[in-house]
Design a protein around this motif. Sequence first.
Motif, PDB file in Angstrom:
ATOM      1  N   LEU A  56       0.829  -1.237  -0.084  1.00  0.00           N
ATOM      2  CA  LEU A  56       0.011  -0.165  -0.015  1.00  0.00           C
ATOM      3  C   LEU A  56       0.840   1.280  -0.034  1.00  0.00           C
ATOM      4  O   LEU A  56       1.721   1.292   0.849  1.00  0.00           O
ATOM      5  CB  LEU A  56      -0.881  -0.255   1.224  1.00  0.00           C
ATOM      6  CG  LEU A  56      -2.011   0.885   1.240  1.00  0.00           C
ATOM      7  CD1 LEU A  56      -2.853   0.962   0.375  1.00  0.00           C
ATOM      8  CD2 LEU A  56      -2.961   0.654   2.614  1.00  0.00           C
ATOM      9  N   HIS A  57       0.753   2.160  -1.073  1.00  0.00           N
ATOM     10  CA  HIS A  57       1.549   3.215  -1.170  1.00  0.00           C
ATOM     11  C   HIS A  57       0.912   4.651  -0.912  1.00  0.00           C
ATOM     12  O   HIS A  57      -0.346   4.698  -1.105  1.00  0.00           O
ATOM     13  CB  HIS A  57       2.288   3.267  -2.672  1.00  0.00           C
ATOM     14  CG  HIS A  57       2.904   1.949  -2.948  1.00  0.00           C
ATOM     15  ND1 HIS A  57       3.181   1.454  -4.152  1.00  0.00           N
ATOM     16  CD2 HIS A  57       3.921   1.148  -2.124  1.00  0.00           C
ATOM     17  CE1 HIS A  57       3.883   0.462  -4.068  1.00  0.00           C
ATOM     18  NE2 HIS A  57       4.217   0.431  -2.800  1.00  0.00           N
ATOM     19  N   ARG A  58       1.672   5.529  -0.348  1.00  0.00           N
ATOM     20  CA  ARG A  58       1.026   6.764   0.128  1.00  0.00           C
ATOM     21  C   ARG A  58       2.103   8.098  -0.157  1.00  0.00           C
ATOM     22  O   ARG A  58       3.169   8.087  -0.108  1.00  0.00           O
ATOM     23  CB  ARG A  58       1.052   6.679   1.671  1.00  0.00           C
ATOM     24  CG  ARG A  58       0.319   7.789   2.187  1.00  0.00           C
ATOM     25  CD  ARG A  58       0.502   7.861   3.857  1.00  0.00           C
ATOM     26  NE  ARG A  58      -0.474   8.862   4.661  1.00  0.00           N
ATOM     27  CZ  ARG A  58      -0.170   9.163   5.651  1.00  0.00           C
ATOM     28  NH1 ARG A  58       0.694   8.589   6.683  1.00  0.00           N
ATOM     29  NH2 ARG A  58      -0.811  10.196   6.235  1.00  0.00           N
ATOM     30  N   ILE A  59       1.317   8.980  -0.671  1.00  0.00           N
ATOM     31  CA  ILE A  59       1.756  10.150  -0.850  1.00  0.00           C
ATOM     32  C   ILE A  59       0.964  11.410   0.281  1.00  0.00           C
ATOM     33  O   ILE A  59      -0.146  11.717   0.110  1.00  0.00           O
ATOM     34  CB  ILE A  59       1.652  10.968  -2.062  1.00  0.00           C
ATOM     35  CG1 ILE A  59       2.237  10.140  -3.305  1.00  0.00           C
ATOM     36  CG2 ILE A  59       2.242  12.442  -2.118  1.00  0.00           C
ATOM     37  CD1 ILE A  59       2.012  10.523  -4.816  1.00  0.00           C
ATOM     38  N   PRO A  60       1.713  11.395   1.297  1.00  0.00           N
ATOM     39  CA  PRO A  60       0.889  11.963   2.688  1.00  0.00           C
ATOM     40  C   PRO A  60       0.690  13.528   2.469  1.00  0.00           C
ATOM     41  O   PRO A  60      -0.419  13.987   2.872  1.00  0.00           O
ATOM     42  CB  PRO A  60       1.968  11.629   4.043  1.00  0.00           C
ATOM     43  CG  PRO A  60       3.283  11.557   3.276  1.00  0.00           C
ATOM     44  CD  PRO A  60       3.050  11.014   1.814  1.00  0.00           C
ATOM     45  N   TYR A  61       1.303  14.214   1.706  1.00  0.00           N
ATOM     46  CA  TYR A  61       1.208  15.597   1.325  1.00  0.00           C
ATOM     47  C   TYR A  61       1.987  16.018   0.178  1.00  0.00           C
ATOM     48  O   TYR A  61       2.919  15.387  -0.283  1.00  0.00           O
ATOM     49  CB  TYR A  61       1.742  16.543   2.634  1.00  0.00           C
ATOM     50  CG  TYR A  61       2.943  16.291   3.029  1.00  0.00           C
ATOM     51  CD1 TYR A  61       4.113  17.107   2.547  1.00  0.00           C
ATOM     52  CD2 TYR A  61       3.318  15.385   3.967  1.00  0.00           C
ATOM     53  CE1 TYR A  61       5.182  16.914   2.766  1.00  0.00           C
ATOM     54  CE2 TYR A  61       4.654  15.261   4.323  1.00  0.00           C
ATOM     55  CZ  TYR A  61       5.829  16.047   3.679  1.00  0.00           C
ATOM     56  OH  TYR A  61       7.086  15.974   4.019  1.00  0.00           O
ATOM     57  N   ASP A 102      -1.568  17.747  -4.728  1.00  0.00           N
ATOM     58  CA  ASP A 102      -1.397  19.165  -4.704  1.00  0.00           C
ATOM     59  C   ASP A 102      -3.010  19.732  -4.234  1.00  0.00           C
ATOM     60  O   ASP A 102      -2.802  20.911  -3.903  1.00  0.00           O
ATOM     61  CB  ASP A 102      -1.222  19.672  -6.028  1.00  0.00           C
ATOM     62  CG  ASP A 102       0.422  19.241  -6.318  1.00  0.00           C
ATOM     63  OD1 ASP A 102       1.121  18.853  -5.574  1.00  0.00           O
ATOM     64  OD2 ASP A 102       0.714  18.991  -7.747  1.00  0.00           O
ATOM     65  N   ALA A 103      -3.852  19.166  -4.433  1.00  0.00           N
ATOM     66  CA  ALA A 103      -5.279  19.683  -4.072  1.00  0.00           C
ATOM     67  C   ALA A 103      -5.362  19.613  -2.404  1.00  0.00           C
ATOM     68  O   ALA A 103      -6.451  19.794  -2.248  1.00  0.00           O
ATOM     69  CB  ALA A 103      -6.147  18.991  -4.921  1.00  0.00           C
ATOM     70  N   GLY A 104      -4.313  18.926  -1.926  1.00  0.00           N
ATOM     71  CA  GLY A 104      -4.633  18.701  -0.282  1.00  0.00           C
ATOM     72  C   GLY A 104      -5.113  17.648   0.264  1.00  0.00           C
ATOM     73  O   GLY A 104      -5.434  17.349   1.325  1.00  0.00           O
ATOM     74  N   TYR A 105      -5.063  16.526  -0.716  1.00  0.00           N
ATOM     75  CA  TYR A 105      -5.240  15.153  -0.130  1.00  0.00           C
ATOM     76  C   TYR A 105      -4.206  14.381   0.229  1.00  0.00           C
ATOM     77  O   TYR A 105      -3.127  14.602  -0.118  1.00  0.00           O
ATOM     78  CB  TYR A 105      -6.034  14.479  -1.376  1.00  0.00           C
ATOM     79  CG  TYR A 105      -7.531  14.855  -1.535  1.00  0.00           C
ATOM     80  CD1 TYR A 105      -8.612  14.167  -1.012  1.00  0.00           C
ATOM     81  CD2 TYR A 105      -7.823  15.902  -2.484  1.00  0.00           C
ATOM     82  CE1 TYR A 105      -9.611  14.492  -1.356  1.00  0.00           C
ATOM     83  CE2 TYR A 105      -8.989  16.396  -2.592  1.00  0.00           C
ATOM     84  CZ  TYR A 105     -10.286  15.577  -2.128  1.00  0.00           C
ATOM     85  OH  TYR A 105     -11.428  16.008  -2.153  1.00  0.00           O
ATOM     86  N   ASP A 106      -4.654  13.553   1.350  1.00  0.00           N
ATOM     87  CA  ASP A 106      -3.613  12.434   1.643  1.00  0.00           C
ATOM     88  C   ASP A 106      -3.970  11.460   0.728  1.00  0.00           C
ATOM     89  O   ASP A 106      -4.979  10.672   1.004  1.00  0.00           O
ATOM     90  CB  ASP A 106      -3.933  11.958   3.138  1.00  0.00           C
ATOM     91  CG  ASP A 106      -2.966  11.165   3.880  1.00  0.00           C
ATOM     92  OD1 ASP A 106      -2.180  10.588   3.141  1.00  0.00           O
ATOM     93  OD2 ASP A 106      -3.222  10.708   4.921  1.00  0.00           O
ATOM     94  N   VAL A 107      -2.933  10.955  -0.067  1.00  0.00           N
ATOM     95  CA  VAL A 107      -3.160   9.965  -1.274  1.00  0.00           C
ATOM     96  C   VAL A 107      -2.556   8.767  -1.030  1.00  0.00           C
ATOM     97  O   VAL A 107      -1.394   8.579  -0.550  1.00  0.00           O
ATOM     98  CB  VAL A 107      -2.453  10.450  -2.528  1.00  0.00           C
ATOM     99  CG1 VAL A 107      -2.855   9.565  -3.548  1.00  0.00           C
ATOM    100  CG2 VAL A 107      -3.368  11.860  -2.680  1.00  0.00           C
ATOM    101  N   TRP A 108      -3.445   7.575  -1.039  1.00  0.00           N
ATOM    102  CA  TRP A 108      -2.906   6.084  -0.800  1.00  0.00           C
ATOM    103  C   TRP A 108      -3.345   5.407  -1.997  1.00  0.00           C
ATOM    104  O   TRP A 108      -4.332   5.636  -2.664  1.00  0.00           O
ATOM    105  CB  TRP A 108      -3.838   5.536   0.381  1.00  0.00           C
ATOM    106  CG  TRP A 108      -3.705   6.222   1.733  1.00  0.00           C
ATOM    107  CD1 TRP A 108      -4.066   7.436   2.338  1.00  0.00           C
ATOM    108  CD2 TRP A 108      -2.650   5.632   2.695  1.00  0.00           C
ATOM    109  NE1 TRP A 108      -3.518   7.691   3.672  1.00  0.00           N
ATOM    110  CE2 TRP A 108      -2.740   6.546   3.724  1.00  0.00           C
ATOM    111  CE3 TRP A 108      -1.964   4.357   2.644  1.00  0.00           C
ATOM    112  CZ2 TRP A 108      -2.149   6.150   4.939  1.00  0.00           C
ATOM    113  CZ3 TRP A 108      -1.315   4.067   4.011  1.00  0.00           C
ATOM    114  CH2 TRP A 108      -1.544   5.140   5.108  1.00  0.00           C
ATOM    115  N   MET A 109      -2.393   4.734  -2.553  1.00  0.00           N
ATOM    116  CA  MET A 109      -2.748   3.854  -3.729  1.00  0.00           C
ATOM    117  C   MET A 109      -2.422   2.292  -3.258  1.00  0.00           C
ATOM    118  O   MET A 109      -1.583   1.914  -2.950  1.00  0.00           O
ATOM    119  CB  MET A 109      -1.645   4.363  -4.865  1.00  0.00           C
ATOM    120  CG  MET A 109      -1.700   5.660  -5.019  1.00  0.00           C
ATOM    121  SD  MET A 109      -0.216   6.175  -6.118  1.00  0.00           S
ATOM    122  CE  MET A 109       0.953   6.593  -4.670  1.00  0.00           C
ATOM    123  N   GLY A 110      -3.596   1.468  -3.785  1.00  0.00           N
ATOM    124  CA  GLY A 110      -3.609   0.353  -3.467  1.00  0.00           C
ATOM    125  C   GLY A 110      -3.121  -0.628  -4.614  1.00  0.00           C
ATOM    126  O   GLY A 110      -2.730   0.014  -5.615  1.00  0.00           O
TER     127      GLY A 110
END
Length: 400
Positions: A56-61, A102-110
């Motif tokens: 599970l991959h994340r771009i936290p900010y 960039d729009a302010g989301y905490d992004v998670w990629m399954g």
Amino acid sequence: MKVYLIVILAVVPLISGAPPSLTRRSSVTTQTLVEQYGYPFEEHSVQTSDGYILGLHRIPYSGRVESDEPRPVAFLMHGLLCSSSDWVLSGPDYGLAFVLADAGYDVWMGNARGNTYSREHATYNPFFKKFWAFDWHEIGMYDLPAMMDYVLYYTDEEQLTYFGHSQGTTTFLVLNSLNLRFNTKIKSAHLLAPVAFMENMEGPLVDMAALLLGQPNFLPEIFGDMEFLPNTKAMEMLGYSACCDKSPFQSLCANVIFLITGFDYENLNYTLLPEITATTPAGSSINQIYHFLQEYNSGFFRQFDYGFARNSLAYGSTKPPKYPIEKIDLPIFLYYSDNDYLSSVVDVHKLMRTLKDTTLRRAYRVGHPKWNHLDHLWGMNIRELLHDAIMEDLESMKDS
């Protein structure tokens, strides 16, 4: 017929996959793609209730945005033979994961079981057929709940916003039609190139493949529960040498993709082809292919067809049950196009009629006649043709 035979001879050796020693992460990974643009990256592991260990991959900010406000959670799920890399391959200005960060989301990629980042199990390893005894039904019923529950627990959020492409839309519909508790955990779902009904799927090999593999006969029984098109070093090297800008075979690489997804020379970023071939295909179970071909043959969106006898044992009826997608009760936005071989306009309209009127918030038809299945990920004009519509829909949900 000779062309079909050549394709079969080329593909069949790949169906059984490669041994784990030959199957490895490409040097182009989700992590390297994210970090090369200066974004933070995290990798998490999640175990499903049936033992698969998922990456599970994340771009936290985003470093481009300075804000102390809480970041809402976005969860992105890839399509068949793909991985989390899909969402970042085209860079910060075009990759949806970056756009959302960039729009302010905490992004998670399954990452679904069996792909490049999810090749572990508590009991089995990929050498054994038992590891590959699944299709996209299990991804919907086990992988998505495990990953989304983990994300919500880790972030201490009550809801997330779901984004799926292709099979990532199929598994969403599977889960939320059969496990209604997630109807309250997902604030809204944004389904790109949605795949449910597939009766009008196109492509030069579809009819032959559906005839051979899309019905319960001896072929799926013999060749089922096997790996299909793993990501290997040899495939990465071949992709880089054959698909780079200086290669005389670059147009052939593009045409192979177009044969499956729809021809669109205008919107393909040819420079991106080496990175695409380095990360895709990312591996799957051959059963996922069989299940999609069954959908094409039957015209229904239903569970796997094992044949009369096994259906009776598995389902208590001679035919597999349909997925009750009319039960889904959360805001859904669809994004589709005219030149998509895998998600035809007719089939998307059927999905629209099946969903509740109160559920379907918008069905956005991309305003380019050649926009194909993979343009939803990497199309050259994706910001103005697709992402602007997505951001409008997200804005409409802020007060909900």
